[in-house]
Design an enzyme around this catalytic site. Sequence first.
Site, PDB file in Angstrom:
ATOM      1  N   LYS A 104      29.888  52.157  41.387  1.00  0.00           N
ATOM      2  CA  LYS A 104      28.645  51.176  41.143  1.00  0.00           C
ATOM      3  C   LYS A 104      27.907  51.754  39.766  1.00  0.00           C
ATOM      4  O   LYS A 104      27.280  51.294  38.914  1.00  0.00           O
ATOM      5  CB  LYS A 104      27.826  50.974  42.198  1.00  0.00           C
ATOM      6  CG  LYS A 104      28.129  50.041  43.302  1.00  0.00           C
ATOM      7  CD  LYS A 104      28.520  48.430  42.871  1.00  0.00           C
ATOM      8  CE  LYS A 104      29.739  48.297  42.055  1.00  0.00           C
ATOM      9  NZ  LYS A 104      30.882  48.014  43.143  1.00  0.00           N
ATOM     10  N   GLU A 136      32.625  54.463  46.281  1.00  0.00           N
ATOM     11  CA  GLU A 136      32.170  53.228  45.927  1.00  0.00           C
ATOM     12  C   GLU A 136      30.582  53.458  45.165  1.00  0.00           C
ATOM     13  O   GLU A 136      30.347  52.626  44.116  1.00  0.00           O
ATOM     14  CB  GLU A 136      31.965  52.295  47.014  1.00  0.00           C
ATOM     15  CG  GLU A 136      31.357  50.730  46.794  1.00  0.00           C
ATOM     16  CD  GLU A 136      31.971  50.247  45.777  1.00  0.00           C
ATOM     17  OE1 GLU A 136      33.128  50.417  45.345  1.00  0.00           O
ATOM     18  OE2 GLU A 136      31.500  49.019  45.186  1.00  0.00           O
ATOM     19  N   TRP A 190      38.270  38.641  25.989  1.00  0.00           N
ATOM     20  CA  TRP A 190      38.182  40.347  26.455  1.00  0.00           C
ATOM     21  C   TRP A 190      39.411  40.651  25.702  1.00  0.00           C
ATOM     22  O   TRP A 190      40.540  40.700  26.031  1.00  0.00           O
ATOM     23  CB  TRP A 190      38.271  40.502  27.704  1.00  0.00           C
ATOM     24  CG  TRP A 190      37.954  41.796  27.950  1.00  0.00           C
ATOM     25  CD1 TRP A 190      36.858  42.532  28.649  1.00  0.00           C
ATOM     26  CD2 TRP A 190      39.179  42.802  28.426  1.00  0.00           C
ATOM     27  NE1 TRP A 190      36.997  43.763  28.779  1.00  0.00           N
ATOM     28  CE2 TRP A 190      38.513  44.072  28.635  1.00  0.00           C
ATOM     29  CE3 TRP A 190      40.585  43.059  28.256  1.00  0.00           C
ATOM     30  CZ2 TRP A 190      38.988  45.257  28.825  1.00  0.00           C
ATOM     31  CZ3 TRP A 190      41.126  44.163  28.498  1.00  0.00           C
ATOM     32  CH2 TRP A 190      40.399  45.132  28.837  1.00  0.00           C
ATOM     33  N   CYS A 235      40.536  36.936  30.078  1.00  0.00           N
ATOM     34  CA  CYS A 235      39.727  35.893  29.325  1.00  0.00           C
ATOM     35  C   CYS A 235      39.512  34.625  30.043  1.00  0.00           C
ATOM     36  O   CYS A 235      40.390  34.233  30.989  1.00  0.00           O
ATOM     37  CB  CYS A 235      40.600  35.484  27.894  1.00  0.00           C
ATOM     38  SG  CYS A 235      41.224  36.831  27.017  1.00  0.00           S
ATOM     39  N   GLU A 238      29.613  52.100  36.416  1.00  0.00           N
ATOM     40  CA  GLU A 238      30.139  50.850  35.851  1.00  0.00           C
ATOM     41  C   GLU A 238      28.975  50.090  35.216  1.00  0.00           C
ATOM     42  O   GLU A 238      29.041  49.414  34.111  1.00  0.00           O
ATOM     43  CB  GLU A 238      31.022  49.873  36.418  1.00  0.00           C
ATOM     44  CG  GLU A 238      30.305  49.302  37.764  1.00  0.00           C
ATOM     45  CD  GLU A 238      31.108  48.284  38.227  1.00  0.00           C
ATOM     46  OE1 GLU A 238      32.208  47.669  37.918  1.00  0.00           O
ATOM     47  OE2 GLU A 238      31.133  48.214  39.551  1.00  0.00           O
ATOM     48  N   LYS A 266      35.057  40.681  34.996  1.00  0.00           N
ATOM     49  CA  LYS A 266      35.103  40.341  36.385  1.00  0.00           C
ATOM     50  C   LYS A 266      36.573  40.382  36.856  1.00  0.00           C
ATOM     51  O   LYS A 266      36.594  41.062  37.954  1.00  0.00           O
ATOM     52  CB  LYS A 266      34.448  39.052  36.652  1.00  0.00           C
ATOM     53  CG  LYS A 266      34.138  38.755  38.139  1.00  0.00           C
ATOM     54  CD  LYS A 266      33.426  39.573  38.858  1.00  0.00           C
ATOM     55  CE  LYS A 266      32.929  39.627  40.250  1.00  0.00           C
ATOM     56  NZ  LYS A 266      32.639  40.743  41.053  1.00  0.00           N
ATOM     57  N   HIS A 274      36.189  73.585  45.856  1.00  0.00           N
ATOM     58  CA  HIS A 274      37.951  73.624  45.160  1.00  0.00           C
ATOM     59  C   HIS A 274      37.596  73.227  43.718  1.00  0.00           C
ATOM     60  O   HIS A 274      38.657  73.121  43.108  1.00  0.00           O
ATOM     61  CB  HIS A 274      38.942  72.855  45.710  1.00  0.00           C
ATOM     62  CG  HIS A 274      39.069  73.167  47.050  1.00  0.00           C
ATOM     63  ND1 HIS A 274      39.580  74.394  47.702  1.00  0.00           N
ATOM     64  CD2 HIS A 274      38.245  72.777  48.384  1.00  0.00           C
ATOM     65  CE1 HIS A 274      39.679  74.460  49.061  1.00  0.00           C
ATOM     66  NE2 HIS A 274      38.906  73.593  49.603  1.00  0.00           N
ATOM     67  N   ASN A 302      45.599  33.492  27.660  1.00  0.00           N
ATOM     68  CA  ASN A 302      44.995  34.656  28.661  1.00  0.00           C
ATOM     69  C   ASN A 302      46.503  35.419  28.911  1.00  0.00           C
ATOM     70  O   ASN A 302      47.298  34.809  29.327  1.00  0.00           O
ATOM     71  CB  ASN A 302      44.311  34.268  29.883  1.00  0.00           C
ATOM     72  CG  ASN A 302      43.655  35.132  30.719  1.00  0.00           C
ATOM     73  OD1 ASN A 302      43.771  36.482  30.367  1.00  0.00           O
ATOM     74  ND2 ASN A 302      43.197  34.893  31.936  1.00  0.00           N
ATOM     75  N   GLY A 303      46.406  36.623  28.637  1.00  0.00           N
ATOM     76  CA  GLY A 303      47.278  37.511  29.068  1.00  0.00           C
ATOM     77  C   GLY A 303      47.882  38.364  27.615  1.00  0.00           C
ATOM     78  O   GLY A 303      46.973  38.394  26.722  1.00  0.00           O
ATOM     79  N   ARG A 306      34.408  36.626  32.529  1.00  0.00           N
ATOM     80  CA  ARG A 306      35.740  36.919  32.490  1.00  0.00           C
ATOM     81  C   ARG A 306      35.887  37.917  31.323  1.00  0.00           C
ATOM     82  O   ARG A 306      36.854  38.806  30.881  1.00  0.00           O
ATOM     83  CB  ARG A 306      36.564  35.838  32.300  1.00  0.00           C
ATOM     84  CG  ARG A 306      36.765  35.168  33.831  1.00  0.00           C
ATOM     85  CD  ARG A 306      37.766  33.927  33.596  1.00  0.00           C
ATOM     86  NE  ARG A 306      39.033  34.679  33.725  1.00  0.00           N
ATOM     87  CZ  ARG A 306      39.950  34.444  34.558  1.00  0.00           C
ATOM     88  NH1 ARG A 306      39.765  33.786  35.693  1.00  0.00           N
ATOM     89  NH2 ARG A 306      41.145  35.118  34.470  1.00  0.00           N
TER      90      ARG A 306
HETATM   91  C1  AGP Z   1      33.832  46.287  40.954  1.00  0.00           C
HETATM   92  O1  AGP Z   1      32.373  46.649  40.757  1.00  0.00           O
HETATM   93  C2  AGP Z   1      34.664  46.619  39.734  1.00  0.00           C
HETATM   94  N1  AGP Z   1      33.943  45.567  38.690  1.00  0.00           N
HETATM   95  C3  AGP Z   1      36.189  46.502  40.059  1.00  0.00           C
HETATM   96  O2  AGP Z   1      36.437  47.736  40.311  1.00  0.00           O
HETATM   97  C4  AGP Z   1      36.815  45.196  40.935  1.00  0.00           C
HETATM   98  O3  AGP Z   1      36.458  45.783  42.197  1.00  0.00           O
HETATM   99  C5  AGP Z   1      38.336  45.426  40.657  1.00  0.00           C
HETATM  100  O4  AGP Z   1      38.851  44.797  39.606  1.00  0.00           O
HETATM  101  C6  AGP Z   1      39.030  44.445  41.581  1.00  0.00           C
HETATM  102  O5  AGP Z   1      38.853  43.095  41.581  1.00  0.00           O
HETATM  103  P1  AGP Z   1      39.242  42.145  42.612  1.00  0.00           P
HETATM  104  O6  AGP Z   1      38.674  42.671  43.866  1.00  0.00           O
HETATM  105  O7  AGP Z   1      39.018  40.787  42.315  1.00  0.00           O
HETATM  106  O8  AGP Z   1      40.754  42.488  42.875  1.00  0.00           O
END
Ligand code: AGP
Length: 615
Positions: A492, A488, A76, A2, A495, A610, A511, A102-103, A27
Amino acid sequence: MCGIVGYAGTGPAIPVLLRALKDLEYRGYDSAGIAVLDPASTGIHITKRQGKISNLESALHGTASEATTGIGHTRWATHGKPSDQNAHPHLSCNGEVVVIHNGIVENYAGLRAGLIAAGHRFESETDTETIAHLMEDRLKAGDTLLEALRQTALRLEGSQAIVAMAASEPGTMVAARVGNAGGVVIGYGAGEMMLASDLAAVLPLTQDIAFLADQQLARVDRAGADFIDAAGNPVEVVRRKVPIDPVSALKGEHQHFMLKEIMEQPEALSDTIWSLGTLAPAELYFDDLGRALDRLAEVERVVLIGMGTSLHAAMLGQRYIEAFARIPAETDNASEFRYRDPVLGPGTLVISVSQSGETVDVLEAMAVAKAKGALQVTICNTEGAQTTRVADGTVYTRAGLERGVASTKCFTASVVALYLLALKLGLARGTIAPGELQERMQEVARVPEAVARVLRQAPVYRRMANRFATTQHLLFLGRGLAFPAAMEGALKMKEISYIHAEGYAAGEMKHGPIALIDANFPTIAIATRHALRSKIVSNIEQVQARGGEVTAVVTEGDDEIARLADATIAVPEVSALLEPVVASIPLQLLSYYVAVQRGCDVDQPRNLAKTVTVE
Ligand code: AGP
């Protein structure tokens, strides 16, 4: 996860809070709210709405408030669905105390039951509301607001960042940080003060800041801040000036932060490379490695940790360390590492990768590594973030603020930073001769321009996105260094476009995954010159033999694969170890354009945030 903000000044609080909440919206964006308190203390006024900040803004439209103190939150959801009622701030039942958080309060169920039995009435399903009621009891018992928060925090299990106000102390905010649920930064303006979960929210007011450490509390009013520790003893907290330009947070000409950040990669890579070394003479600096610098020669083993995209960067870092330093290196997901009682010792170097430096699993994994006596270096994009305060040394990436939830420029910047760190380790251990450094630096120096050339092809990828915009599934294949790049690419895609995408080591195909392949399950294969090309050619043929369509990422001039594949993406040739950086760029662009075509919320994809500060 949050976003938290607070303001105490002489001018109206609401515009400052709204502006800051917009900076924090990445966030969490399922609901938002603010609470304000005017100087005459006619009580606490709360406005909160489910949905994005724009809903809250509409609800506040035309409100003429004299309040000069206030707190705000963007949520969040962890406990209780997104709704007006579950949005923060939360008020105690006598209306005296208001809290944002937050938490996770891990013992909230027991606390809530006890409070209800004692006569408290709950308005929400959240764990946060227990904090407001507990503080109400402490205030009734005669505590000051700060003491009420301190006493309450002692009863909470889990990691928290809490901010509160009380009608009995107008003009004052209090904050507490317990564990790694998120930072609290305090900003010193001229006759006005702010606090927030992120530096970015404070920077428009001031660059004069202080961070709350774990187990510290603050009392803030417009004249300044006082700090205590969890035992109630006064503590000194260092103030410092931070050199970050808030303008880089703007989208500029681009429709989305993600596209802007993809396009910024040549600069982000150059800035990162040349902040860590020079070409003539070939040298590496690493100014922020601190006490880790002199101990690199003693390192016998390296464990790299991270989450999501940062984990994929770490996987590449592992290969670089093996190549240059010739010592065992392994990669682990930080959320697994923290619970597996890892075998570490003084000869182990733990390298954490986290662009935000605030990811809870990374921080907890670092705490485990610290307790076991490992040397730690962190790769981070955020000045002064929590990981940088735990590690023995930091390698800063210079990608600038990344706002899109999907990480792009921080990924490639982390990869080149790891490449240079691996070289540094090789030099320290004598496995890289000083003469070889020159050649390696020349190779990395070519990467920003190679990336820029891919970016100039962006319209090609916008058109190519048509091929994938309606698919339900996508497979990304790679071998060797292209395997993390395939992972990766899949992350991308899933998400931001919500297409089911898998990243696989191509050797695994036979496999199991090949059973999925048919005309409706396209594959993107990374088949650049050094990515075990001949082997991946066989995988392409095997996919096609099952009716699957293959798009291949190839090195420019590779006509053989161009003839074989159904479509090709050509990228400039770079050295073998750096191929994944260049191969990742078209995959970022494809994901972006597919998501746009599907009408997805690119910068704020559903269910994500984020910075992941809860488990
Ligand atoms: C990346 O596209 C993602 N949204 C997510 O996997 C991110 O890389 C992950 O949460 C790690 O974040 P950080 O690098 O701030 O630790």
